[in-house]
Motif scaffolding. Structure first.
Motif, PDB file in Angstrom:
ATOM      1  N   LEU A   1      33.366  24.723 106.556  1.00 65.30           N
ATOM      2  CA  LEU A   1      32.881  23.943 107.683  1.00 65.30           C
ATOM      3  C   LEU A   1      33.142  22.457 107.493  1.00 65.30           C
ATOM      4  O   LEU A   1      32.926  21.675 108.401  1.00 65.30           O
ATOM      5  CB  LEU A   1      31.373  24.181 107.866  1.00 65.30           C
ATOM      6  CG  LEU A   1      30.958  25.625 108.124  1.00 65.30           C
ATOM      7  CD1 LEU A   1      29.445  25.739 108.144  1.00 65.30           C
ATOM      8  CD2 LEU A   1      31.561  26.143 109.404  1.00 65.30           C
ATOM      9  N   VAL A   2      33.587  22.083 106.303  1.00 69.61           N
ATOM     10  CA  VAL A   2      33.808  20.682 105.970  1.00 69.61           C
ATOM     11  C   VAL A   2      35.307  20.451 105.814  1.00 69.61           C
ATOM     12  O   VAL A   2      35.984  21.171 105.096  1.00 69.61           O
ATOM     13  CB  VAL A   2      33.092  20.311 104.652  1.00 69.61           C
ATOM     14  CG1 VAL A   2      33.356  18.868 104.286  1.00 69.61           C
ATOM     15  CG2 VAL A   2      31.605  20.569 104.767  1.00 69.61           C
ATOM     16  N   GLY A   3      35.826  19.456 106.489  1.00 75.92           N
ATOM     17  CA  GLY A   3      37.228  19.104 106.330  1.00 75.92           C
ATOM     18  C   GLY A   3      38.161  20.023 107.108  1.00 75.92           C
ATOM     19  O   GLY A   3      37.757  20.985 107.745  1.00 75.92           O
ATOM     20  N   ASP A   4      39.441  19.721 107.023  1.00 75.19           N
ATOM     21  CA  ASP A   4      40.481  20.488 107.695  1.00 75.19           C
ATOM     22  C   ASP A   4      40.955  21.589 106.754  1.00 75.19           C
ATOM     23  O   ASP A   4      41.689  21.342 105.805  1.00 75.19           O
ATOM     24  CB  ASP A   4      41.636  19.555 108.066  1.00 75.19           C
ATOM     25  CG  ASP A   4      42.692  20.259 108.895  1.00 75.19           C
ATOM     26  OD1 ASP A   4      42.426  21.367 109.397  1.00 75.19           O
ATOM     27  OD2 ASP A   4      43.795  19.699 109.030  1.00 75.19           O
ATOM     28  N   THR A   5      40.503  22.815 107.005  1.00 77.31           N
ATOM     29  CA  THR A   5      40.837  23.944 106.150  1.00 77.31           C
ATOM     30  C   THR A   5      41.830  24.847 106.867  1.00 77.31           C
ATOM     31  O   THR A   5      41.658  25.152 108.042  1.00 77.31           O
ATOM     32  CB  THR A   5      39.572  24.741 105.801  1.00 77.31           C
ATOM     33  OG1 THR A   5      38.632  23.859 105.194  1.00 77.31           O
ATOM     34  CG2 THR A   5      39.882  25.862 104.836  1.00 77.31           C
ATOM     35  N   ARG A   6      42.835  25.245 106.145  1.00 76.89           N
ATOM     36  CA  ARG A   6      43.855  26.152 106.682  1.00 76.89           C
ATOM     37  C   ARG A   6      43.780  27.482 105.958  1.00 76.89           C
ATOM     38  O   ARG A   6      43.225  27.589 104.867  1.00 76.89           O
ATOM     39  CB  ARG A   6      45.251  25.554 106.480  1.00 76.89           C
ATOM     40  CG  ARG A   6      45.422  24.157 106.990  1.00 76.89           C
ATOM     41  CD  ARG A   6      45.777  24.172 108.466  1.00 76.89           C
ATOM     42  NE  ARG A   6      45.689  22.852 109.060  1.00 76.89           N
ATOM     43  CZ  ARG A   6      46.700  22.014 109.176  1.00 76.89           C
ATOM     44  NH1 ARG A   6      47.871  22.339 108.687  1.00 76.89           N
ATOM     45  NH2 ARG A   6      46.528  20.850 109.763  1.00 76.89           N
TER      46      ARG A   6
ATOM     47  N   GLN B   1      44.576  23.247  95.842  1.00 76.82           N
ATOM     48  CA  GLN B   1      43.172  23.579  95.615  1.00 76.82           C
ATOM     49  C   GLN B   1      42.768  24.832  96.387  1.00 76.82           C
ATOM     50  O   GLN B   1      41.620  25.003  96.780  1.00 76.82           O
ATOM     51  CB  GLN B   1      42.277  22.410  96.014  1.00 76.82           C
ATOM     52  CG  GLN B   1      42.451  21.201  95.144  1.00 76.82           C
ATOM     53  CD  GLN B   1      41.537  20.068  95.580  1.00 76.82           C
ATOM     54  OE1 GLN B   1      40.946  20.104  96.653  1.00 76.82           O
ATOM     55  NE2 GLN B   1      41.425  19.066  94.741  1.00 76.82           N
ATOM     56  N   ALA B   2      43.696  25.734  96.571  1.00 76.13           N
ATOM     57  CA  ALA B   2      43.458  26.951  97.350  1.00 76.13           C
ATOM     58  C   ALA B   2      42.569  27.931  96.601  1.00 76.13           C
ATOM     59  O   ALA B   2      42.416  27.857  95.378  1.00 76.13           O
ATOM     60  CB  ALA B   2      44.794  27.606  97.676  1.00 76.13           C
TER      61      ALA B   2
ATOM     62  N   ALA C   1      52.419  27.038 102.259  1.00 75.58           N
ATOM     63  CA  ALA C   1      51.490  26.158 102.976  1.00 75.58           C
ATOM     64  C   ALA C   1      52.055  25.818 104.347  1.00 75.58           C
ATOM     65  O   ALA C   1      53.219  26.085 104.644  1.00 75.58           O
ATOM     66  CB  ALA C   1      51.249  24.884 102.163  1.00 75.58           C
ATOM     67  N   SER C   2      51.221  25.215 105.170  1.00 85.43           N
ATOM     68  CA  SER C   2      51.626  24.892 106.537  1.00 85.43           C
ATOM     69  C   SER C   2      52.778  23.893 106.591  1.00 85.43           C
ATOM     70  O   SER C   2      53.507  23.851 107.579  1.00 85.43           O
ATOM     71  CB  SER C   2      50.430  24.358 107.331  1.00 85.43           C
ATOM     72  OG  SER C   2      49.925  23.193 106.714  1.00 85.43           O
TER      73      SER C   2
ATOM     74  N   PRO D   1      42.474  23.343 101.535  1.00 85.49           N
ATOM     75  CA  PRO D   1      42.378  22.097 102.287  1.00 85.49           C
ATOM     76  C   PRO D   1      43.771  21.674 102.746  1.00 85.49           C
ATOM     77  O   PRO D   1      44.724  21.737 101.975  1.00 85.49           O
ATOM     78  CB  PRO D   1      41.818  21.085 101.281  1.00 85.49           C
ATOM     79  CG  PRO D   1      41.346  21.889 100.123  1.00 85.49           C
ATOM     80  CD  PRO D   1      42.063  23.192 100.158  1.00 85.49           C
ATOM     81  N   ALA D   2      43.898  21.250 103.990  1.00 85.87           N
ATOM     82  CA  ALA D   2      45.212  20.907 104.542  1.00 85.87           C
ATOM     83  C   ALA D   2      45.896  19.787 103.756  1.00 85.87           C
ATOM     84  O   ALA D   2      47.103  19.796 103.593  1.00 85.87           O
ATOM     85  CB  ALA D   2      45.070  20.505 106.003  1.00 85.87           C
TER      86      ALA D   2
END
Length: 152
Positions: free
Chosen positions: A38-43, A112-113, A75-76, A106-107
């Motif tokens: 819920l925190v930050g841009d997570t992909r 750090q996946a 990754a994206s 984290p995007a």
């Protein structure tokens, strides 16, 4: 005199439950928010378990051997990222080599996946920690509210 000593005791005990309970509730909320992404841009992405890493855990007198899964995903931004999951399982890894797993990262830092199923334990611990904190805060608040009144 006796009423004053009870009042001080209940007041001190109330504050000793209320303040640490509030601080641990903040920490538990942060653990839950990060575990639920819920925190930050997570992909998220699909990854493949490519290997297992053997680890030794525990103290020198009670060592245990375990395995962690090594996962590779794209990754994206198109980079191929390899990471070792933080979850250690005794004697065997959680996932077999070749298994496809869902990866959350984290995007801004794909290295750090984590395997998303590894978050289940963090979510459970965060929820239990938050519940215990709430009980401590409620007990502290009650002790402060129910202290004997000082006679006028």
């Amino acid at each position: 005199m006796r009423s004053t000593s009870f009042r001080c005791f209940f007041g001190l005990l109330g504050w000793l439950l209320l303040v640490p309970g509030a601080l641990t509730a903040v920490a538990a909320s942060w653990l839950l928010a990060t575990s639920l992404h819920l925190v930050g841009d997570t992909r998220s992405a699909k990854g493949r378990v490519v290997a297992h890493e053997s680890v030794v855990t525990g103290s020198s007198s009670r060592q245990a051997h375990g395995k962690k899964s090594v996962v590779e995903f794209v990754a994206s931004d198109g980079r191929t990222v390899r990471f070792t999951d933080s979850l250690v399982r005794q004697l065997q890894a959680v996932h077999d080599v070749g298994d496809t797993v869902t990866v959350r990262y984290p995007a801004n830092s794909p290295s750090q996946a984590e395997i998303s199923s590894s978050n289940t334990l963090k979510i459970f611990l965060g929820a239990v920690w938050l519940l215990c904190s709430a009980v401590g805060m409620a007990a502290g608040w009650l002790l402060l509210r129910l202290r004997p009144r000082v006679p006028a």
